[in-house]
Structures are given as structure tokens and as C-alpha cells.
Design an enzyme around this catalytic site. Structure first.
Site, PDB file in Angstrom:
ATOM      1  N   ASP A   1       9.413   2.640   1.601  1.00  0.00           N
ATOM      2  CA  ASP A   1       8.224   3.340   2.101  1.00  0.00           C
ATOM      3  C   ASP A   1       8.134   3.086   3.606  1.00  0.00           C
ATOM      4  OD1 ASP A   1       5.715   4.141   2.926  1.00  0.00           O
ATOM      5  OD2 ASP A   1       4.665   3.376   1.154  1.00  0.00           O
TER       6      ASP A   1
ATOM      7  N   PHE B   1       0.860  -1.189   0.000  1.00  0.00           N
ATOM      8  CA  PHE B   1       0.000   0.000   0.000  1.00  0.00           C
ATOM      9  C   PHE B   1       0.891   1.233   0.000  1.00  0.00           C
ATOM     10  CE2 PHE B   1      -2.384   3.492   1.805  1.00  0.00           C
ATOM     11  CZ  PHE B   1      -3.544   3.432   1.066  1.00  0.00           C
TER      12      PHE B   1
ATOM     13  N   LYS C   1       3.122   9.145   8.675  1.00  0.00           N
ATOM     14  CA  LYS C   1       2.215   8.879   9.801  1.00  0.00           C
ATOM     15  C   LYS C   1       2.705   9.333  11.189  1.00  0.00           C
ATOM     16  CE  LYS C   1      -0.786   5.425   7.802  1.00  0.00           C
ATOM     17  NZ  LYS C   1      -0.438   4.758   6.555  1.00  0.00           N
TER      18      LYS C   1
HETATM   19  C1  PLP Z   1      -0.762   5.088   5.160  1.00  0.00           C
HETATM   20  C2  PLP Z   1       0.268   4.737   4.189  1.00  0.00           C
HETATM   21  C3  PLP Z   1       0.481   5.507   3.034  1.00  0.00           C
HETATM   22  C4  PLP Z   1      -0.418   6.673   2.655  1.00  0.00           C
HETATM   23  O1  PLP Z   1      -0.356   7.699   3.596  1.00  0.00           O
HETATM   24  P1  PLP Z   1      -1.463   8.877   3.549  1.00  0.00           P
HETATM   25  O2  PLP Z   1      -0.962   9.842   4.568  1.00  0.00           O
HETATM   26  O3  PLP Z   1      -2.768   8.246   3.916  1.00  0.00           O
HETATM   27  O4  PLP Z   1      -1.476   9.430   2.191  1.00  0.00           O
HETATM   28  C5  PLP Z   1       1.529   5.161   2.201  1.00  0.00           C
HETATM   29  N1  PLP Z   1       2.329   4.119   2.484  1.00  0.00           N
HETATM   30  C6  PLP Z   1       2.155   3.353   3.581  1.00  0.00           C
HETATM   31  C7  PLP Z   1       3.094   2.217   3.849  1.00  0.00           C
HETATM   32  C8  PLP Z   1       1.112   3.626   4.474  1.00  0.00           C
HETATM   33  O5  PLP Z   1       0.923   2.855   5.536  1.00  0.00           O
END
Ligand code: PLP
Length: 393
Positions: free
Chosen positions: A219, A134, A248
Site C-alpha cells: 500500500d 490504515f 494521494k
Molecule cells: C489515506 C490512505 C488510504 C485511503 O485513501 P483514501 O483516498 O482516503 O481512500 C489508504 N492507505 C493508506 C496507506 C493511506 O494513507
């Protein structure tokens, strides 16, 4: 004027739990009726220091009285401070600030492509990602995401993305070509099921990238800033990425995203190539600086590891008690997953009735994201309620 309490004017893009939270302190949140809940979601890995952590709150209040926004037309002392801090913690040289995880990954993809095409002079544009990953909800990041459900109805999608199986070296080797720009990887797939990457695979992947001139983007939007027990998850894998994305947990709940890059790669963002009006605003920078300070001064990385061992041993016991219902217990730090042999929705609903909030990661995995300031007693309560919920379904 009475408060508006009608959801019919909101777009219906979230399936929300029927709980209306109005207040939080530490690991406790309260709804409109005054019911108290133990929060083991941390706002999806965001409020790592608990709700309204006092020192971040003080720092934000001080900044609220001083300066909110200037734009990036000006030099920016707070961005410089946070960039310096992140460079020292990560070993990467340059930072760019934005407002969310999707924006951070979007920036990472743009930086990687621009570096390959303008700096290296190679026609490399393809980004390799992994099944069940994701990476966000913008057009580029949903295309990068290895789950079809986020793509439904949004065609045409941008070109230049390839998805291969996770933890599979042969598939990755096969996918790399003269077009490959970068590999974009989560070291623990968060949304996709709390699945850690295999360390031997990650080291081979790093070597393969180095050998073929492919950039390695990690990521760390969910795993970064201490969530897995080190500042960044890649530090546990003994690798050095070219680009890292963050969001986050970085601002304790204040919106902030970032990418970090090696000096040479970061240079591809020359003046005018990328930007964000709100990116790196003084409030976000104050939240980021205070969050990192609290983690350092209260030695919370050690605490994450202690709490992780404690909760994992409780979860293992739950697995032993329900061998037919619990398939696996896994994760790193305070990003833990309990995979069931059946859908988890009823288990989570039962837990909510007992006033304990936990998350899902795919249909059969319960995702636990307690804060770094959890107590053993709070984790005991989580484990007891989870145990009872699994027994009841
Ligand atoms: C939550 C998440 C995203 C997206 O972050 P947003 O702030 O919701 O755009 C991207 N990569 C990972 C691994 C995530 O957990």
C-alpha cells in the site's frame, strides 16, 4: 445570493480545525480573514508539489478546454500514457485507474483474490494485514485496517481478513496457511504513527510470500510518488511486490488512484471483472502525467532527500533539547514523525496559533508532510515553531 457559511447541513463525521482556507500558493495557504499559514500537511500527503503548482495547473486548464470525461467504453490515450510512465518507474507491467486510496486497495484485494481463485485455481481468499495499519474506509479496506476505531458500528464486516503484529516474523509465519491469498503492507505506516517497517523483516516477508504462493501487495497510497525519497518506498527495501496501490500524491490534489501489478497477476482482471465510471478520467490522467513530469524535470526526488536530511537534523536537535517530552524522531523522506511522551493535540493547536499547520498520527505522534518544493527557510520556521510549541506544553 449570499454564500452559505453554515456547517449544520454537513454530516459531522470530521473533527475539523476552526480554520476556513480559501486560497493556496506553493507552501502557503490563506483563510477567509487573509491570515497566512505555512502548510506542512500537504492536504495529508497529497499536494506534494505545493498548492496550485503552475505546470500541473496549466496542463489541467488545457485539458479542461478539451475533454473532461468519456467513460471506459473507449480506448484511452491518456490512461495509456500514464500507465506507461508508471510501468517504467515501478518495474510493474499493468495499471488500473480509480479515484481514491480506498478504491485502489479495494481493487488490489479483488485482483489478488481473483488471481488466486480463477487463474491459479486455489481456494485462497484470506488477506493478512498488520496492527496499526490504515487502508481506507470502504467495508473491505476498513476490515483490512489494523485499528479498531475505524470498525466501530459497521458490523458485519466482510470475511477473510487477519491482522498480525507489524515487524514480527514469527506472528506472520504462524498466520500464513493454505487459505492465505495475499499480504497487504505499508512500508511506513502513515496514519498509524509514522512507523517504518524493519528492512530485514520485509525481505524475510517477501521470501516467505514467494515460498508459500502468497501475493505481496504494498500500500503506497501515502508513501508513493516520491514522498519517501524514491518513486516508491519498496524501492528502498530491495523487494518486488506483485501489486502496488497508489493515490494521494499522484494527482497533486486532483483525485486519482491506481494499482500497478505484475503482468501475470494483472491478467486476472479480464473484461467485465472490475471497473469504475470516473476511473482514469482525462482530467485525472492529465494531473498524474504533469505531476510525474514536474518531479522528474525538477529533480525533486533528490530534493526530497536533501530536505529530509535537513529537517531530520533539526528534529534531532529538538529531541535533544526536550529529552523528557520527545520520545522519538523517525520516518523516511518527507514523511516524518515526532513521537512525544504526551498527547500532541495541544502542541498542534499552539502551532496553528503561530500559523504553522502540522498533522497527527495517533495520539502521541506529530506527523510532518512538507511539500517537495519546501525551502530550508520554511523548514527552519516549522522547526522553530515546533520547538516553541513543545517547550510551551
Ligand atoms: C489515506 C490512505 C488510504 C485511503 O485513501 P483514501 O483516498 O482516503 O481512500 C489508504 N492507505 C493508506 C496507506 C493511506 O494513507
Amino acid at each position: 445570493m449570499s454564500a452559505v457559511t453554515d456547517a449544520s447541513k454537513l454530516m459531522n463525521n470530521y473533527s475539523r480545525w476552526p480554520i476556513r482556507l480559501v486560497k493556496g500558493k506553493g507552501n502557503t495557504v490563506w483563510d477567509e480573514q487573509g491570515n497566512e499559514y505555512l502548510d506542512c500537511t500537504s492536504g495529508i500527503a497529497v499536494t506534494s508539489l505545493g498548492h496550485v503548482p503552475p505546470r500541473v495547473s496549466e496542463r489541467l486548464q488545457q485539458q479542461l478546454g478539451q475533454l473532461w470525461h468519456t467513460s471506459n467504453l473507449f480506448e484511452h490515450p491518456l490512461q495509456e500514457q500514464l500507465a506507461g510512465k508508471l510501468a517504467a518507474l515501478s518495474g510493474l507491467d499493468r495499471a488500473f485507474f480509480c479515484n481514491s486510496g480506498a478504491e485502489a486497495n479495494e481493487a488490489a484485494i479483488k485482483l489478488a483474490r481473483r488471481w488466486q481463485q480463477k487463474v491459479k485455481g486455489e481456494q485462497r481468499y484470506e488477506i493478512i494485514t498488520f496492527q496499526q495499519s490504515f487502508h481506507g474506509r470502504t467495508l473491505a479496506t476498513l476490515t483490512a485496517t489494523g485499528q479498531d476505531k475505524v470498525k466501530d458500528g459497521f458490523a458485519p464486516l466482510p470475511e477473510g481478513f487477519v491482522t498480525v503484529p507489524y515487524n514480527d516474523l514469527a506472528a506472520l509465519t504462524e498466520a500464513i496457511s493454505a487459505r492465505t491469498c495475499a499480504v497487504l503492507l505499508e512500508l511506513v505506516q502513515g496514519e498509524g504513527g509514522v512507523t517504518p517497517a524493519d528492512p530485514a523483516w520485509v525481505r524475510a516477508l517477501e521470501q516467505l510470500c514467494a515460498k508459500t504462493g502468497v501475493l505481496l501487495i504494498i500500500d503506497e497510497v501515502q508513501t508513493g510518488i516520491g514522498r519517501t525519497g524514491t518513486w516508491f518506498a519498496y524501492q528502498q527495501y530491495g523487494i518486488k511486490p506483485d501489486i502496488v496501490s497508489l493515490a494521494k500524491g499522484l494527482g497533486s490534489g486532483f483525485p486519482v488512484g491506481a494499482i500497478l501489478a505484475r503482468e501475470e497477476v494483472g491478467e486476472a482482471f479480464s473484461p467485465g471483472t472490475h471497473g469504475s465510471t470516473f476511473g482514469g478520467n482525462p482530467l485525472a490522467m492529465a494531473a498524474g502525467l504533469a505531476t510525474i513530469e514536474v518531479i522528474e524535470q525538477e529533480r525533486l526526488l533528490e530534493r526530497v532527500n536533501e530536505l529530509s536530511r535537513y529537517l531530520l537534523s533539526r528534529l534531532e536537535r529538538i529531541k535533544q533539547a526536550h529529552p523528557a517530552k520527545v520520545a522519538d524522531v523517525r520516518g523516511k523522506g518527507l514523511l516524518l514523525g515526532v513521537e512525544l511522551t504526551q498527547p500532541v493535540a495541544d502542541v498542534l493547536a499552539y502551532m496553528r496559533e503561530k500559523r504553522v499547520l502540522a498533522l497527527q498520527a495517533g495520539p502521541q505522534v506529530i506527523r510532518l508532510l512538507p511539500s517537495f518544493v519546501s525551502t530550508e527557510a520554511e523548514l527552519d520556521r516549522l522547526a522553530e515553531v515546533l520547538d516553541a510549541a513543545i517547550a510551551a506544553v
